[in-house]
Scaffold this motif. Structure first.
Motif, PDB file in Angstrom:
ATOM      1  N   THR A  92      73.259  23.061  28.345  1.00 43.85           N
ATOM      2  CA  THR A  92      73.452  22.619  29.729  1.00 43.85           C
ATOM      3  C   THR A  92      72.137  22.127  30.316  1.00 43.85           C
ATOM      4  OG1 THR A  92      72.998  24.801  30.688  1.00 43.85           O
ATOM      5  CG2 THR A  92      75.291  24.334  30.100  1.00 43.85           C
ATOM      6  N   ILE A 144      71.495  27.593  27.901  1.00 44.94           N
ATOM      7  CA  ILE A 144      72.597  27.912  27.009  1.00 44.94           C
ATOM      8  C   ILE A 144      73.416  28.968  27.742  1.00 44.94           C
ATOM      9  CG2 ILE A 144      73.267  28.906  24.798  1.00 44.94           C
ATOM     10  CD1 ILE A 144      70.706  27.893  23.625  1.00 44.94           C
ATOM     11  N   LEU A 145      74.691  28.682  27.962  1.00 43.95           N
ATOM     12  CA  LEU A 145      75.519  29.632  28.689  1.00 43.95           C
ATOM     13  C   LEU A 145      75.581  30.950  27.937  1.00 43.95           C
ATOM     14  CD1 LEU A 145      78.330  27.208  29.875  1.00 43.95           C
ATOM     15  CD2 LEU A 145      76.491  28.203  31.242  1.00 43.95           C
ATOM     16  N   ARG A 146      75.488  32.028  28.698  1.00 38.87           N
ATOM     17  CA  ARG A 146      75.427  33.406  28.227  1.00 38.87           C
ATOM     18  C   ARG A 146      73.992  33.824  27.908  1.00 38.87           C
ATOM     19  NH1 ARG A 146      75.367  37.350  24.780  1.00 38.87           N
ATOM     20  NH2 ARG A 146      74.472  36.007  23.205  1.00 38.87           N
ATOM     21  N   VAL A 147      73.073  32.888  27.752  1.00 38.53           N
ATOM     22  CA  VAL A 147      71.684  33.263  27.474  1.00 38.53           C
ATOM     23  C   VAL A 147      70.839  33.066  28.732  1.00 38.53           C
ATOM     24  CG1 VAL A 147      69.657  32.875  26.036  1.00 38.53           C
ATOM     25  CG2 VAL A 147      71.945  32.614  25.052  1.00 38.53           C
ATOM     26  N   GLY A 148      70.888  31.863  29.305  1.00 38.73           N
ATOM     27  CA  GLY A 148      70.108  31.596  30.509  1.00 38.73           C
ATOM     28  C   GLY A 148      69.525  30.205  30.504  1.00 38.73           C
ATOM     29  N   GLU A 149      68.557  30.003  31.373  1.00 38.62           N
ATOM     30  CA  GLU A 149      67.952  28.677  31.541  1.00 38.62           C
ATOM     31  C   GLU A 149      66.437  28.792  31.571  1.00 38.62           C
ATOM     32  OE1 GLU A 149      69.832  27.890  35.392  1.00 38.62           O
ATOM     33  OE2 GLU A 149      70.862  26.191  34.472  1.00 38.62           O
TER      34      GLU A 149
END
Lengths: 274, 340
Positions: A93, A49-54
């Motif tokens: 993503t 999730i963009l802004r959170v991470g992978e």
């Protein structure tokens, strides 16, 4: 090709697998660009999730299913908690597929037994679906799977349906007794000893908590399986997914690209595995 | 014209003639020299002989943007970072140039890292042979030397009244297209002066370690208590990794808010506890002993096994900078002394 650029995907559906302190949800995800992921069973993807991470998550759907990907995710850290807060329709993503996957093509003509515990059934699920889609390529097929309680079993309805089929055997268990549970009660390694899969022309794949894997392997060896007949998967903290960021190594192997699937004959010689 | 002479007073003119979009060179800063992006050519100094930080950041910055993201009217766009500028790194030490080759093997490897590769392709390396190796230097033990030309496009050697420049690659030849008026073919005598300078600097190397059999031995003593002993004084501060020219571990982090932000890559260190800690709390390398062991084995066993080269160039910065005097040579000697 930029391996750090993720692809956009939409969460098409969310299914609750288990509840409790560490709930598990299965996310059905569709890539925006319509690309097929072309993964092998046992491969993983960076789900983000963009802004959170992978987070590196094993792909729980079969490669024979090309319309969507599924990920069964336990709510544990920052990224998985954010994913659990998502609703169907939201954009996430994906990067991947990563890792070596199971050498399933080499298992043609063999008996297969998968032995899973808890969320460890997720990486085994593509094997199950792959074998069912190519049933004539394999001999006897056994699914051994257990969890702490009925509530902790993933893919319950799917497994109950598979129990009715006569071209495979499903052996489910829970760790502690439940009045409504008519199947085996006990730990997964004990269920393996009870079922006694024959090592003759058989491949055993086990995935679950480390302590379970340890005793499952011990019991398989006791049943006469050779080290080469046993496969398992490892997990470690990951960031890049392509063997560069330096954190997921076990000995000289990077779990992200050289794993997550390891043959026990290789694994037992790795210094950090015990 | 592969060995040329540059008069010392023409250094600034020479740097100007290279027409670099970006020049990175040692400049005096806070009482020491460090590699900086040069705006004012007169700030370049080659006199101070101790470059504490390597110019690794020229190809692998401490922080870099991988891509920016923006959400507008429900439409999410992901835009990769701009491509690298053409860069000249001037004054890189031979050990540090070798470290770039070691990093190449990883970042080019089986998955090409486009950020690193792009910068590397855009970067011309002009080395400066070490005249006064420090008391921590041990590059010959790793196959290098104070005058090694490995991995360089040009090598500059101070021969007293002038600089002798070895032009080593075609890229270097084209970079020198505007420099000809400042350069003269080296005479036989000047070539001999360079050779003499090389000999003298090599003779000043004071520390050595014999690495014969090291990569095979380390895995055999994996469980040995020596790692506890070696890690006893380690603070886990990570400075050895931040100044190491071959250390490449990184973290990926997101910045911004839900509507706009960027994903960045930042240097990270295997000496930190969180580096390997799982979300569940499980940590495969929970104590400094496991982390120190992993760092040593990564450099001296895993890197050779995976990429065919030791990930150490013998620059000795980790020795110099460790606040508690951990010394990689002593560590390796103690490993060698373990009876199996």
């Amino acid at each position: 090709m930029n391996p750090y650029l993720p692809e956009k995907a939409t969460i098409a559906e969310i299914r609750e697998e288990t509840s409790g302190a560490r709930p598990i949800k299965t996310f059905k995800v569709v890539l925006h660009n319509g690309h097929a992921f072309n993964q092998k069973p046992g491969q993983c993807a960076m789900v983000g999730i963009l802004r959170v991470g992978e987070s590196m998550i094993s792909i729980a759907s079969s490669p024979t299913q090309r319309e969507y990907l599924e990920f069964s995710i336990m709510k544990l850290g920052k990224v998985t908690s954010a994913l659990h807060a998502c609703e169907a329709g939201e954009t996430i993503t994906l990067r991947g597929p990563y890792g070596n996957g199971f050498p399933i093509a080499a298992w043609k003509g063999k008996n297969i037994v998968t032995i899973g515990g808890g969320i460890g059934q997720a990486p085994l699920r593509p094997i199950v679906q792959y074998i069912l889609d190519n049933r004539d390529d394999f001999e006897q097929f056994d699914i051994i799977y257990g969890a702490r309680s009925v509530n902790d079993l993933c893919y319950k309805s799917e497994l109950f349906e598979l129990e009715k089929r006569n071209d495979l055997k499903v052996h489910l268990s829970i760790d502690t007794a439940d009045p409504d549970w008519k199947r085996f009660v006990g730990f997964v390694p004990n269920n393996v000893l009870r079922i006694k899969p024959s090592p003759e022309n058989t491949i055993a794949i086990t995935c679950g908590p480390p302590i379970m894997i340890k005793y499952v392997i011990h019991n398989l060896l006791e049943l006469g399986f050779s080290e080469q007949q046993i496969f398992t998967t490892l997990e470690n903290r990951m960031k890049c997914g392509i063997g560069k960021c330096g954190r997921c190594n076990v000995g000289n192997f990077y779990v992200c690209k050289d794993g997550p699937v390891f043959n026990y004959a290789t694994l037992k010689n790795l210094p950090e595995f015990d | 014209m592969d060995t040329v002479i540059l008069k010392k007073e023409n250094l600034i003119g020479f740097l100007k003639s290279l027409n670099a979009a970006r020049l990175i060179a040692p400049a005096a800063k806070k009482g020491t020299t460090s590699f900086e992006v040069i705006d004012d050519l007169s700030s370049v100094t080659l006199d101070l002989n101790d470059y504490m930080a390597s110019p690794k950041k020229a190809v692998f910055p401490q922080t870099e943007t991988l891509f920016a993201f923006k959400k507008q009217n429900g439409n999410l766009t992901i835009a990769p970072a701009d491509r690298a500028q053409a860069t000249v790194v001037f004054g890189i030490r031979p050990c540090d140039a070798r470290s770039f080759q070691i990093l190449d093997s990883l970042f080019r490897g089986d998955f090409n890292d486009p950020y690193y590769t792009n910068r590397r392709e855009q970067t011309l390396l002009i080395g400066l042979a070490c005249k006064e190796p420090t008391n921590r230097c041990f590059c010959p033990s790793l196959g290098g030397s104070p005058s090694s030309a490995e991995g360089l496009d040009m090598l500059v050697t101070d021969i007293g009244d002038a600089y002798c420049i070895n032009v080593l690659t075609d890229r270097a030849r084209s970079a020198l297209s505007q420099s000809a008026p400042l350069l003269a073919e080296a005479t036989k005598e000047q070539r001999a002066q360079k050779e003499q300078a090389d000999k003298e600097s090599l003779a000043k190397i004071r520390r050595h370690v014999d690495l014969q059999g090291m990569h095979e031995k380390l895995p055999r003593i994996f469980e040995h208590e020596i790692w506890m002993e070696l890690a006893n004084k380690c603070l886990g501060c990570g400075i050895c990794t931040y100044y190491c020219p071959t250390c490449h571990c990184f973290d990926i982090q997101d910045e911004g808010d839900t509507s706009e932000g960027r994903r960045i890559r930042v240097w990270d260190a295997c000496m930190f506890e969180e580096f390997t800690r799982h979300a569940s709390g499980v940590n495969p390398r929970p104590s400094r002993a496991e982390r120190l062991r992993n760092r040593v084995m990564h450099k001296f066993t895993y890197y050779p096994l995976n990429l065919g080269t030791i990930a150490c160039v013998g620059c000795g910065r980790c020795i110099e900078l460790c606040p508690v005097n951990e010394d990689i040579i002593e560590i390796l000697e103690k490993v060698k002394a373990v009876h199996e």
